[in-house]
Design an enzyme around this catalytic site. Structure first.
Site, PDB file in Angstrom:
ATOM      1  N   CYS A 170       0.821  -1.215   0.000  1.00  0.00           N
ATOM      2  CA  CYS A 170       0.000   0.000   0.000  1.00  0.00           C
ATOM      3  C   CYS A 170       0.856   1.266   0.000  1.00  0.00           C
ATOM      4  CB  CYS A 170      -0.964   0.042   1.172  1.00  0.00           C
ATOM      5  SG  CYS A 170      -2.138   1.415   1.002  1.00  0.00           S
ATOM      6  N   CYS A 350      -6.153   2.511  -3.892  1.00  0.00           N
ATOM      7  CA  CYS A 350      -5.571   3.075  -2.677  1.00  0.00           C
ATOM      8  C   CYS A 350      -6.467   4.210  -2.197  1.00  0.00           C
ATOM      9  CB  CYS A 350      -4.163   3.586  -2.960  1.00  0.00           C
ATOM     10  SG  CYS A 350      -3.284   4.093  -1.473  1.00  0.00           S
TER      11      CYS A 350
END
Length: 422
Positions: A170, A350
């Site tokens: 991430c 994201c």
């Protein structure tokens, strides 16, 4: 024996999955839904399964830590044998996996998805001070609550946030911690006395340029001191000092020692040791797969997904959610039970939490091509919206537990190619 208890060793399995994170459980569930008769075993030593995307919210006081964890036995799909052990080594020619108790499993199809390794030891002094002296990280379940404690208690001084070189799990998470912390300090009237600094080992704020303008507005709003090409190499917790190496334009480097009252660290990240030393790894240590089919480039009966593979997509749970049906489909093609290969387009997502109540929802495929899941009139991911926050805070957690981990492929059905052999 209860359905989800660790299984006794069984020598051979039709499909053997290594890793019971988001990718491993999702692909197991997708396989079982397609073929309930399939003999599947899943190897993982962990007792607990974590919803890791929730840890950013724990670090901001939005989620409770307990809401992001479940016993592994409760997360695994019925019909899959759980072998609670660590993998030591592979022999792809013999099609065997050796476990930490020296027992050996054989397989017809192997799926590799053990995630990645957070390399805390790569930063000198970090392990000695994590969880105290103002040093924290949302990348660990036990430390995310300490992040929120530090944010609440900080009244003045320097708050330093770091981001290591890519690839990482991430890529937006390091700055999510920054934004949510700054938002709290702004709302509580303390931001004027706190200098937030973001030290990024890379040269850009975010890898997909379309989302950078919205993010830069928050960098300016919070008066963040943004520094590129700075890599964290050492932490002295008692002295409250972080040491960075800065790469200069001419390729040389210099060292910078930065004092702090609070330090949020994101460690460098590498493939697990048993993957890096295996025949499945590329030169950088990641599992070497075809980016579309996710089949190993050398071994036709091996597939990979999740954070451990060498594809260029973002390493996120959203990527694993799209990869799992592709791998499930293609393993069944390899077993002669389905006719058409499926392909993965590199989708990753994201949700960048720029403030409490608003998110910039980045969604993109290979090459940074935008791939919105919703019409732009409903949700424009390039700007902060409350709808995206609602998605992150209320919709995605149950979607994860009740759909992704159960093989329900809402917005994740794979695109299939021509029939094999045509």
């Amino acid at each position: 024996m209860p359905a989800h208890s660790p299984s006794l060793r069984s020598d051979h399995h039709k499909v053997l999955i290594v890793g019971a994170g988001a990718a491993g459980i999702a692909v197991a569930s997708s396989l079982i839904r397609r073929d309930p008769s399939l003999d599947i075993a899943l190897v993982d030593p962990a007792d607990t399964h974590y919803y890791q995307p929730g840890w950013t919210m724990v670090g901001a006081g939005v989620f409770s830590p307990a809401s992001t964890a479940k016993p592994m036995a409760a997360a695994l799909p019925k019909g899959v044998r759980w072998i609670k052990a660590r993998v030591e080594q592979f022999d792809p020619n013999a099609q065997t996996v050796t476990l930490d108790d020296t027992s050996v499993l054989s397989y017809e199809q192997l799926i590799l998805c053990p995630g990645l390794k957070l390399d805390w030891q790569a930063i000198e002094g970090l392990s000695d001070t994590l969880g105290r002296n103002g040093v924290t990280s949302n990348y660990r379940y036990d430390l995310a609550p300490y992040t929120w404690q530090l944010v609440q208690n900080l009244r003045e001084g320097r708050a330093v946030f770091s981001q290591p070189p890519m690839p990482i799990k991430c890529a937006g998470a390091p700055q999510k911690a920054l934004y949510l912390s700054c938002d709290h300090w702004l709302r509580s009237g303390r931001l004027g006395n706190i200098q937030a600094q973001f030290f990024n080992a890379g040269a850009v704020l975010f890898g997909v340029a379309d989302y950078v303008p919205a993010l830069m507005k928050y960098i300016d709003k919070y008066a963040v001191d943004l520094q590129y090409n700075h890599r964290l190499v050492a932490v002295d917790g008692p002295a409250r000092q972080a040491t960075f190496v800065r790469t200069l334009p001419d390729g040389s480097s210099e060292t910078r020692v930065q004092p702090f009252e609070m330090l949020h660290v994101v460690p460098p990240q590498v493939a697990p040791d048993f993957i890096r030393s295996s025949p499945f790894a590329d030169a950088a240590g990641w599992v070497d797969v075809d980016p579309a089919t996710l089949r190993h480039r050398q071994f036709a009966n091996v597939h990979g997904l999740g954070d451990v593979i060498n594809t260029s997509n973002a390493k996120t749970a959203a990527a694993a959610r799209k990869q799992a049906p592709v791998v499930a489909n293609n393993v069944l093609v390899a077993l002669g039970r389905l006719p058409r290969l499926a392909q993965y387009d590199g989708y990753g997502s994201c949700p960048l939490t720029v403030e409490r109540g608003k998110i910039v929802l980045a969604e993109f495929t290979y090459g940074g091509k935008l791939a919105p899941s919703f019409p732009r009139w409903l949700l424009d991911g390039r700007r902060p919206t409350r709808l995206a926050w609602l998605l992150k805070a209320q919709i995605l957690p149950p979607l994860y537990w009740r759909c992704m981990l159960k093989g329900r492929e809402w917005l994740a059905k794979p695109q299939t190619l021509v029939e094999v052999g045509q």
